[in-house]
Each structure stands twice: as C-alpha cells, then as structure tokens.
Design a protein around this motif. Structure first.
Motif, PDB file in Angstrom:
ATOM      1  N   TRP A  71      28.837   6.061  -2.609  1.00  0.00           N
ATOM      2  CA  TRP A  71      28.531   4.965  -1.696  1.00  0.00           C
ATOM      3  C   TRP A  71      28.770   5.413  -0.266  1.00  0.00           C
ATOM      4  CZ3 TRP A  71      26.104   0.754  -3.584  1.00  0.00           C
ATOM      5  CH2 TRP A  71      26.088   0.645  -4.985  1.00  0.00           C
ATOM      6  N   MET A  72      27.851   5.085   0.603  1.00  0.00           N
ATOM      7  CA  MET A  72      27.935   5.544   1.991  1.00  0.00           C
ATOM      8  C   MET A  72      28.710   4.538   2.839  1.00  0.00           C
ATOM      9  SD  MET A  72      26.523   8.401   1.882  1.00  0.00           S
ATOM     10  CE  MET A  72      26.197   8.990   0.215  1.00  0.00           C
ATOM     11  N   MET A 117      16.351   0.361   2.538  1.00  0.00           N
ATOM     12  CA  MET A 117      17.755   0.034   2.287  1.00  0.00           C
ATOM     13  C   MET A 117      17.984  -0.174   0.794  1.00  0.00           C
ATOM     14  SD  MET A 117      20.015  -0.139   4.669  1.00  0.00           S
ATOM     15  CE  MET A 117      21.733  -0.165   4.337  1.00  0.00           C
ATOM     16  N   LEU A 118      17.042  -0.872   0.158  1.00  0.00           N
ATOM     17  CA  LEU A 118      17.140  -1.097  -1.291  1.00  0.00           C
ATOM     18  C   LEU A 118      17.040   0.243  -2.037  1.00  0.00           C
ATOM     19  CD1 LEU A 118      17.311  -3.082  -3.656  1.00  0.00           C
ATOM     20  CD2 LEU A 118      14.814  -3.303  -3.549  1.00  0.00           C
ATOM     21  N   GLU A 119      16.126   1.080  -1.552  1.00  0.00           N
ATOM     22  CA  GLU A 119      15.965   2.413  -2.159  1.00  0.00           C
ATOM     23  C   GLU A 119      17.271   3.206  -2.065  1.00  0.00           C
ATOM     24  OE1 GLU A 119      12.206   4.485  -1.141  1.00  0.00           O
ATOM     25  OE2 GLU A 119      13.474   6.220  -0.684  1.00  0.00           O
ATOM     26  N   MET A 120      17.910   3.150  -0.892  1.00  0.00           N
ATOM     27  CA  MET A 120      19.171   3.881  -0.717  1.00  0.00           C
ATOM     28  C   MET A 120      20.269   3.294  -1.588  1.00  0.00           C
ATOM     29  SD  MET A 120      19.307   5.027   3.283  1.00  0.00           S
ATOM     30  CE  MET A 120      18.481   3.710   4.149  1.00  0.00           C
ATOM     31  N   LYS A 121      20.254   1.969  -1.726  1.00  0.00           N
ATOM     32  CA  LYS A 121      21.270   1.325  -2.575  1.00  0.00           C
ATOM     33  C   LYS A 121      21.129   1.812  -4.021  1.00  0.00           C
ATOM     34  CE  LYS A 121      23.198  -3.053  -4.115  1.00  0.00           C
ATOM     35  NZ  LYS A 121      23.089  -4.520  -4.142  1.00  0.00           N
ATOM     36  N   SER A 122      19.895   1.890  -4.504  1.00  0.00           N
ATOM     37  CA  SER A 122      19.684   2.380  -5.872  1.00  0.00           C
ATOM     38  C   SER A 122      20.181   3.806  -6.013  1.00  0.00           C
ATOM     39  CB  SER A 122      18.203   2.368  -6.250  1.00  0.00           C
ATOM     40  OG  SER A 122      17.617   1.163  -5.910  1.00  0.00           O
ATOM     41  N   GLN A 123      19.918   4.633  -4.994  1.00  0.00           N
ATOM     42  CA  GLN A 123      20.369   6.030  -5.071  1.00  0.00           C
ATOM     43  C   GLN A 123      21.885   6.134  -5.032  1.00  0.00           C
ATOM     44  OE1 GLN A 123      17.725   7.307  -1.869  1.00  0.00           O
ATOM     45  NE2 GLN A 123      16.690   8.714  -3.273  1.00  0.00           N
ATOM     46  N   MET A 125       0.846  -1.193   0.000  1.00  0.00           N
ATOM     47  CA  MET A 125       0.000   0.000   0.000  1.00  0.00           C
ATOM     48  C   MET A 125       0.889   1.254   0.000  1.00  0.00           C
ATOM     49  SD  MET A 125      -2.253   1.323   3.172  1.00  0.00           S
ATOM     50  CE  MET A 125      -3.366  -0.048   3.026  1.00  0.00           C
ATOM     51  N   THR A 126       0.427   2.284  -0.749  1.00  0.00           N
ATOM     52  CA  THR A 126       1.213   3.513  -0.802  1.00  0.00           C
ATOM     53  C   THR A 126       0.593   4.574   0.096  1.00  0.00           C
ATOM     54  OG1 THR A 126       1.544   2.971  -3.105  1.00  0.00           O
ATOM     55  CG2 THR A 126       2.321   5.113  -2.391  1.00  0.00           C
ATOM     56  N   LEU A 127       1.372   5.060   1.035  1.00  0.00           N
ATOM     57  CA  LEU A 127       0.911   6.161   1.889  1.00  0.00           C
ATOM     58  C   LEU A 127       1.736   7.425   1.671  1.00  0.00           C
ATOM     59  CD1 LEU A 127       0.452   4.230   5.264  1.00  0.00           C
ATOM     60  CD2 LEU A 127      -1.386   5.063   3.778  1.00  0.00           C
ATOM     61  N   GLY A 128       2.990   7.236   1.266  1.00  0.00           N
ATOM     62  CA  GLY A 128       3.891   8.376   1.108  1.00  0.00           C
ATOM     63  C   GLY A 128       4.383   8.472  -0.323  1.00  0.00           C
ATOM     64  N   PHE A 129       5.378   9.337  -0.522  1.00  0.00           N
ATOM     65  CA  PHE A 129       5.975   9.528  -1.841  1.00  0.00           C
ATOM     66  C   PHE A 129       7.418   9.049  -1.801  1.00  0.00           C
ATOM     67  CE2 PHE A 129       2.524  12.549  -1.441  1.00  0.00           C
ATOM     68  CZ  PHE A 129       1.844  12.365  -2.635  1.00  0.00           C
ATOM     69  N   PHE A 130       7.706   8.039  -2.572  1.00  0.00           N
ATOM     70  CA  PHE A 130       9.039   7.438  -2.553  1.00  0.00           C
ATOM     71  C   PHE A 130       9.570   7.321  -3.961  1.00  0.00           C
ATOM     72  CE2 PHE A 130       6.671   5.891   1.146  1.00  0.00           C
ATOM     73  CZ  PHE A 130       7.525   6.303   2.154  1.00  0.00           C
ATOM     74  N   PRO A 131      10.880   7.333  -4.184  1.00  0.00           N
ATOM     75  CA  PRO A 131      11.931   7.461  -3.183  1.00  0.00           C
ATOM     76  C   PRO A 131      11.990   8.863  -2.579  1.00  0.00           C
ATOM     77  CG  PRO A 131      12.884   7.574  -5.388  1.00  0.00           C
ATOM     78  CD  PRO A 131      11.429   7.283  -5.563  1.00  0.00           C
ATOM     79  N   THR A 132      12.413   8.945  -1.329  1.00  0.00           N
ATOM     80  CA  THR A 132      12.650  10.252  -0.722  1.00  0.00           C
ATOM     81  C   THR A 132      14.028  10.752  -1.174  1.00  0.00           C
ATOM     82  OG1 THR A 132      13.570   9.194   1.244  1.00  0.00           O
ATOM     83  CG2 THR A 132      11.233   9.762   1.302  1.00  0.00           C
ATOM     84  N   PRO A 133      14.224  12.087  -1.162  1.00  0.00           N
ATOM     85  CA  PRO A 133      15.510  12.625  -1.633  1.00  0.00           C
ATOM     86  C   PRO A 133      16.688  12.175  -0.765  1.00  0.00           C
ATOM     87  CG  PRO A 133      13.868  14.382  -1.372  1.00  0.00           C
ATOM     88  CD  PRO A 133      13.282  13.154  -0.774  1.00  0.00           C
ATOM     89  N   MET A 134      17.836  12.078  -1.404  1.00  0.00           N
ATOM     90  CA  MET A 134      19.090  11.835  -0.688  1.00  0.00           C
ATOM     91  C   MET A 134      20.096  12.812  -1.276  1.00  0.00           C
ATOM     92  SD  MET A 134      20.723   8.131  -0.068  1.00  0.00           S
ATOM     93  CE  MET A 134      22.310   7.868  -0.783  1.00  0.00           C
ATOM     94  N   HIS A 135      20.717  13.607  -0.425  1.00  0.00           N
ATOM     95  CA  HIS A 135      21.620  14.627  -0.976  1.00  0.00           C
ATOM     96  C   HIS A 135      22.732  14.971   0.011  1.00  0.00           C
ATOM     97  CE1 HIS A 135      19.769  17.881   1.500  1.00  0.00           C
ATOM     98  NE2 HIS A 135      18.644  17.211   1.315  1.00  0.00           N
ATOM     99  N   GLU A 136      23.752  15.639  -0.512  1.00  0.00           N
ATOM    100  CA  GLU A 136      24.863  16.025   0.356  1.00  0.00           C
ATOM    101  C   GLU A 136      24.500  17.265   1.163  1.00  0.00           C
ATOM    102  OE1 GLU A 136      28.680  16.541  -1.565  1.00  0.00           O
ATOM    103  OE2 GLU A 136      29.715  16.700   0.376  1.00  0.00           O
TER     104      GLU A 136
END
Ligand SMILES: *Cc1c(COP(=O)(O)O)cnc(C)c1O
Length: 326
Positions: free
Chosen positions: A170-171, A157-163, A1-12
């Motif tokens: 890489w973090m 975690m998968l979302e972050m890996k894609s980003q 089920m979708t409740l939010g908007f994903f992926p969320t941003p990841m930035h420096e």
C-alpha cells in the motif's frame, strides 16, 4: 473507448529504495500505456474522444505549447479513431519540427501557429473557419483538463488500488507532476470514491496562473465537477489539495540542474527515462522531500510517471550543455 493498454505496470525502483534509506520507492508506468510513446493524456483522451464521437463530431481542435504532449497524443488518438485533428500552437513555426511537434505532424494533424496567442485563444476562430468548410469540430481545452478528461484519472486511482491490493504493498504517498489540473482532480476524486488512504502530492510545474486562476482553484473546481459526473453534487468541502510550489520557480519548460539531476539519477539507477519539463521536475521534488525527510519514515512512496518522452529530443541542447558543465 480504449486507446492505450491498461493496467500499466506498477513496480518497485529497487536501487532508489536503497539510495533513500527509510523509504521504499515505487513507480506507476503511465509512460508505458502504449499510444504514441505514452503519457497521462491517453487516459483523458479515452473519455474525451468517446464524448466527441457520441456527439457526432468529425474533427477535434485542441491547443498547447509547441512541445505539448497533450497535442501529440490528441493527434495520435484522432488518427487511431478516424477523427480529423487541428492543433493550435503558440509561437512562430520553427525551421525544424522536433520532438512532440514533429510527431504531431506525422500523425496527420493540421497545425496552426498562433504567435503571441499562446494559450489557445484562437481555438474559436479556427473552429469557425473550419465550420464554414463543413466540419463539425469538438473543442478540447489546454491539457484536456475538463471533468470528462479527468475521469481517466479517477479510473487510474481504482487501477492503482487493485494493484496495491494484489501485491499487498500500500502506498503512503503518490507523487506526480501537476500542471493543468485534470490529473490532480481526477486522482482526488478517485481517492475519495474508492476510499484510498494514499496521500496525493502534486508538484507544480508552471508558476504562471491560467486566466487569473490559481491551479489550486482550478483543481478544486474540477474536483467538484468530476464528482458531479458520478452524481455526487453539492460538495461542501473539497479534500485538502497538496500542491508543492517550490520547484516551479525557473518557469515552464526551463531546464535547470534539478531536472537534469533527476533525469540522470533515474536513468543511471533504473534505466528509466524522465522528460525534462514535467516528470523530471516532479521526480526531483520527490527526491528532495525524501532527502529532507519531509515524508514520514518507513513509508512507501509511489511516483506516477506521466510520460513526456519526446521532449527529451527537443531539449537535447540544454541537456548536452548541462552534461558538459556537470
Ligand atoms: C500534461 C502533463 C502533465 C500534467 O498533467 P495535468 O493533468 O495537465 O496536470 C504531467 N506530465 C506530463 C508528461 C504531461 O504531459
């Protein structure tokens, strides 16, 4: 089920990277996931409410502190998908509803104040009461930290890996606030399943144990059950759980100079808000680790922003006093 908007941003965080030489500092914005001022409970609730609907429930009951982000987001999510919501909150009803408590009411949740029973002890009682009135309630424990809720952070975690793959950045570390264990266990499972090398550092927020169990034990047990959800059973060894206890000494929800410092640093350097209970405590911990060079030099450090914005407005008095003192 979708409740939010994903992926969320990841930035420096470019100014922070300049302030902490030897490190590049990044942020993952789960505070911006779109539902009712956002936060980490949205990912958990996507799985929990899906489960509730699939099993034919019409009502959700959950529990928390009066300023619980989890309760506010459960109320909002229930409103969105057409479930009734009952919240079981410790303490006496305050004269003024503020912050998360105010918002939970706006989303139409029925709020029960349970005095000294502060850890959801009365959930069963209220479930029985409303069953008599014909409701079919689905019970979500404190923080939404079940193996079902934790699936949301395995996804994250998968979302972050894609980003990371997309940007080539890489973090080395992912730092976050850890309290009821679902986020931590989900991230650990995701890290294992999707084979990421980033080291996970949970900053403990609450020094108290839950029903006599340490948070480490709760995370390890949840990890096993989350892996079980993916069909991976009989895990012999749980991966190392890094949970730093050095920053929770003041107690849950007590705002100290540490939290205020973190809020001011990030607000003034980047225009981003932290909440005083969870993310400010964790962000302070991350800054302290970098200050003391406890993280290896020339590494990429990611802060997972887990939300909590409305609490700022509840703690305005503490934040003002600290501001005037400092
Ligand atoms: C609940 C919460 C956390 C902790 O997540 P857990 O899964 O309970 O460990 C961290 N930050 C915020 C803002 C929260 O509301």
């Amino acid at each position: 089920m979708t409740l939010g908007f994903f992926p969320t941003p990841m930035h420096e965080l470019k100014t922070l990277s300049k302030m902490f030489s030897g490190y590049r500092v990044f942020i993952k914005r789960d505070d911006l996931n779109g539902l009712a001022t956002g936060g980490n409970k949205v990912r958990k609730l996507e799985y929990l409410l899906q489960d509730a609907l699939e099993k034919g429930h019409d009502t959700v009951i959950t529990a928390g502190a009066q300023q619980s982000n989890h309760c506010r987001l459960t109320a909002a999510a229930c409103a969105k998908v057409g479930l009734k919501c009952h919240l079981v909150l410790g303490g006496q009803e305050p004269e003024q509803h503020e912050g998360n408590l105010l918002l939970s009411g706006l989303f139409g949740a029925k709020i029960h104040f349970t005095g000294d029973n502060r850890k959801g002890e009365d959930m069963q009682l209220i479930a029985e009461q409303i069953r008599k009135e014909g409701a079919n309630p689905y019970l979500i424990p404190y923080g939404g930290s079940t193996e079902i809720g934790a699936l949301g952070y395995s996804d994250a975690m998968l979302e972050m890996k894609s980003q990371m793959k997309e940007t080539g950045q890489w973090m080395d570390y992912i730092v976050f606030a850890s309290s009821s264990g679902g986020t931590h266990a989900g991230l650990l499972a995701g890290r294992e399943l999707h084979q990421l090398n980033s080291k996970l550092i949970g900053i403990s927020i609450d020094k108290d144990e839950t029903n006599g169990h340490s948070l480490e034990t709760i995370i390890a047990d949840l990890y096993r059950s989350v892996m079980g959800m993916y069909g991976i059973k009989n895990i012999k060894e749980v991966p190392g759980i890094e949970l730093l206890r050095g920053y929770d000494k003041a107690g849950y929800g007590v705002i100290t100079g540490n939290e205020l410092k973190a809020i001011k640093v990030l607000a003034e350097a980047e225009g981003i808000l932290l909440d005083p209970v969870y993310t400010a405590r964790a962000f302070y911990g991350m800054m302290d680790l970098m200050d003391r060079k406890e993280l290896k030099p020339n590494s990429n450090v990611l802060f997972l922003h887990t939300g909590g914005l409305p609490a700022i407005f509840h703690y305005s008095k503490e934040l003002n006093q600290k501001k005037n003192a400092g």
